[in-house]
Scaffold this active site. Structure first.
Site, short mmCIF file in Angstrom:
data_model
loop_
_atom_site.label_atom_id
_atom_site.label_comp_id
_atom_site.label_asym_id
_atom_site.label_seq_id
_atom_site.Cartn_x
_atom_site.Cartn_y
_atom_site.Cartn_z
N GLU B 60 0.81 -1.22 0.00
CA GLU B 60 0.00 0.00 0.00
C GLU B 60 0.84 1.27 0.00
O GLU B 60 0.54 2.22 -0.72
CB GLU B 60 -0.96 0.01 1.19
CG GLU B 60 -2.18 -0.89 1.03
CD GLU B 60 -1.92 -2.32 1.45
OE1 GLU B 60 -0.79 -2.62 1.89
OE2 GLU B 60 -2.84 -3.15 1.34
N HIS B 129 -9.49 -4.88 10.79
CA HIS B 129 -10.16 -4.71 9.50
C HIS B 129 -11.46 -3.92 9.60
O HIS B 129 -12.29 -3.96 8.71
CB HIS B 129 -10.46 -6.08 8.87
CG HIS B 129 -9.28 -6.73 8.25
ND1 HIS B 129 -8.08 -6.90 8.90
CD2 HIS B 129 -9.08 -7.25 7.00
CE1 HIS B 129 -7.22 -7.50 8.10
NE2 HIS B 129 -7.80 -7.72 6.94
#
Lengths: 350, 327
Positions: B60, B129
């Site tokens: 990322e 998450h």
């Protein structure tokens, strides 16, 4: 756009002198408290950036870390704009909003000046991505120090560059110290260039104190990249004479070590080469040096008399379409009407 | 108008912007060959090819930074985070590089980039998450943040984000990808400006200010409240930054009572900012203290019953409304 071999070496020596005199003067002005924040000097490493810049076209992309004064100067940013930036003045190359670590010059394809170690390496890969996306034959030169090679961003970026076969040269300016920590104590590898091998990127070690070696090697690699885009990695062995920043006395190394490298000085070396070949006299050298000093001194005067950025421009450079806050209308939108009886905005209110 | 899903709406927005501007590209994990982890990019690889729809490794920081660099030299990247929980790995790029560049360069380099992907708690994904990142990012000068709750807003806001000259985060609602709504036909250009809230339901007794996944919750609660003769106005912020103060003040001036229902945490959450602005600017319009309903201030537990207890829900919202209405 000059072909590489026609770049005049005397002119490049003159550029190295300009960088060195600029940095010396910056050091002095920092001590005189005319320059704030952090200030990292490039003295000793001049052959790396001048050699690399001598090997590329003016429209190739350049990006570097926080030791960036030399990269801007080498790209053609004026000493006036550079010194004014250090002084935080509106005439600075980043309008006084960036400072020593954030020199930018769009016109000369100098894309910063980035102060988070290795955070600009992915940006460089993005610039190379754009080159390939558009089918251009430019190349991106991404400079960073030996400290950057242990950051995650560096590794992610190298993998992406290799995966997408992007036209980029990663130039590691290995000056043996990441801030105050020796490479031997920061890096598991015996030699930094081996990092590239892990990403299937061709790499070489270069004597970063030798202008000609830097230039010729970068030219050779850039030439091959223009023919077929791919990344390459160059470990430039160099040395900085000063501490990491102005506040660092560099007591982690010996005088003897520093002296050893000073004897190998990149400016002295190119000067000797040119003198031996009859391309430069002592008088000519002295004249070049005198000019460099004068130019830099004039830049201090320029910076001193330049205006501060006006306070009312504080919100002008946050959003490209104009400031959204506080209560300022965006382009094409009416100003928000004030409500009856609502308190008027205080000094720090929104 | 026709009915499509939130996912289809985003897909149309991407396709239309890719079609319109050759400088736009989509990059992220599994956006191309896998067709998108949530199928938002379904069919785009086939239509636009691998030059413009690009799969990345799980990096990322690397690909978010790549996007910022590409934007510096004139491209208009759309960077997909598989979820915004993973954007935290790229926090340095999203917070330090994208929004600071314009200032640091003295206005020489603006960064026209869109970061998009699902945001907010879903079902039992656990603490790592389930992040609702809107309050982190909205606190950063130089970023714009929007949080569409309906297919129409998703399409219109994403298209606007791609055309914006600044870094814009489109925080999609993970639980709403399959929800349906009416959207203009594809041949009609749909652009929804950033910084414009929308009244999703008119009411007169209380303003429920919401966004993203709390919008359907607020609408459901409003229907329940109607049976008890409480008329709730549902104001969907749509953008967190810029914040539509005018719409907020208009609604509160009408109802005099406010509950803010948000999907982030209470401490320094979006509701805290909204609350501050209301009391500062239209204090006299208030007939009751402002209440907030948010997540509980704990990392998200995996256990289903506990997760439900952490999230805003109808019971909590109804209780808050009744308190501000003194009923």
């Amino acid at each position: 756009m000059q072909p590489v071999e026609q770049r005049d070496e005397v002119e490049m020596l003159s550029l190295m002198l300009l960088i060195r005199r600029f940095e010396e003067r910056a050091s002095q002005q920092y001590q005189a408290q005319k320059i704030g924040g952090f200030c990292h000097l490039y003295i000793g490493q001049e052959a790396v950036v001048t050699g690399a810049i001598a090997a590329v076209r003016d429209d190739d992309y350049i990006i570097t870390a926080y030791r960036d004064h030399a990269h801007a100067l080498a790209r053609g940013t004026t000493t006036d704009a550079c010194m004014a930036e250090l002084f935080g003045k509106e005439t600075g190359c980043s309008r006084g909003l960036g400072g020593s670590m954030h020199f930018f010059d769009r016109k000369n394809h100098m894309y910063g000046g980035h102060a988070i170690v290795a955070a600009h390496v992915p940006l460089a890969v993005g610039m190379a991505f754009a080159i390939k996306y558009r089918g251009e034959d430019r190349v991106t030169l991404c400079f960073f120090g030996d400290g950057a090679i242990n950051q995650g961003a560096f590794h992610e970026a190298l993998n992406l560059a290799a995966l997408y076969k992007l036209p980029i040269v990663f130039i590691c300016e290995n000056n043996l110290f990441a801030m105050g920590t020796s490479v031997k104590r920061s890096t598991s590898l015996r030699q930094i260039v081996d990092r590239a091998e892990g990403y299937d990127i061709p790499g070489e070690i270069i004597d970063g104190m030798n202008f000609r070696e830097v230039r010729d090697k970068v030219a050779e690699i850039v030439d091959s990249i223009r023919k077929e885009p791919h990344p390459a990695f160059l470990e430039m062995r160099t040395y900085r004479y000063r501490g990491h920043s102005m506040s660092d006395p560099a007591s982690y190394r010996t005088k003897q070590e520093l002296e050893k490298y000073r004897l190998d000085d990149p400016i002295t070396r190119l000067r000797a080469q040119l003198t031996r070949e009859g391309k430069l006299t002592n008088e000519q050298f002295d004249l070049l040096d005198k000019r460099a000093k004068e130019t830099v001194l004039a830049s201090v005067k320029f910076a001193e008399k330049s205006p501060q950025p006006p306070l009312d421009t504080l919100y002008d450079f946050t959003y490209a379409d104009g400031a959204m806050e506080p209560g300022r209308p965006r382009p094409g939108e009416p100003a928000q009407e004030r409500r009856e009886g609502a308190p008027s905005p205080g000094t720090n209110s929104r | 108008m026709r009915e499509i899903t939130y996912r289809q709406a985003l897909n149309e927005a991407l396709a239309e912007e890719l079609e319109r501007d050759p400088n736009v590209f989509l990059m992220g994990e599994e956006v191309a060959e896998y067709q998108g982890a949530y199928k938002v990019s379904h069919g785009l690889l086939q239509r636009f090819g691998p030059r413009r729809i690009i799969d990345t490794p799980i990096s990322e920081n690397g690909f978010a930074g790549l996007g910022v660099g590409a934007a510096m030299v004139g491209l208009r990247p759309i960077i997909e985070f598989m979820t915004f929980s993973f954007s935290l790995v790229a926090f340095d790029q999203v917070v330090n590089n994208a929004p600071n560049m314009y200032t640091m360069s003295g206005g020489q380099f603006n960064i026209p980039i869109t970061f998009r992907g699902p945001n907010g708690p879903a079902h039992q994904l656990g603490a790592t998450h389930s992040h609702a990142t809107e309050n982190f990012y909205a606190s950063v000068p130089g970023l714009k943040v929007c949080t569409p709750a309906t297919p129409r807003d998703a399409k219109g806001l994403l298209k606007t984000a791609v055309r914006d000259d600044n870094p814009v985060l489109v925080l999609e609602a993970e639980l709403l990808y399959s929800s349906k709504g009416m959207v203009e036909p594809p041949d009609e250009e749909l652009l929804i400006p950033l910084g414009k809230a929308e009244v999703k339901r008119e009411g007169s007794d209380v303003s429920i200010i919401c966004y993203a996944q709390t919008v359907p919750l607020a609408l459901q609660v409003a229907a329940q409240l109607e049976e008890e003769d409480i008329s709730a106005e549902i104001l969907d912020l749509r953008s967190i930054k810029p914040l539509d103060e005018k719409a907020i003040f208009d609604s509160v001036t009408k109802t005099h009572r406010v509950v803010i229902v948000e999907q982030d945490h209470p401490f320094c959450g979006v509701g805290a900012e909204v609350c501050y602005r209301i009391q500062k600017n239209i204090f006299d319009a208030l007939d009751a203290p402002i209440f907030r309903v948010s997540q509980e201030d704990v990392p998200m537990p995996y256990n289903e019953r506990l997760e439900k207890a952490v999230l805003p829900n109808a019971d909590k919202l109804i209780a808050a409304v009744k308190q501000v209405c003194y009923t």
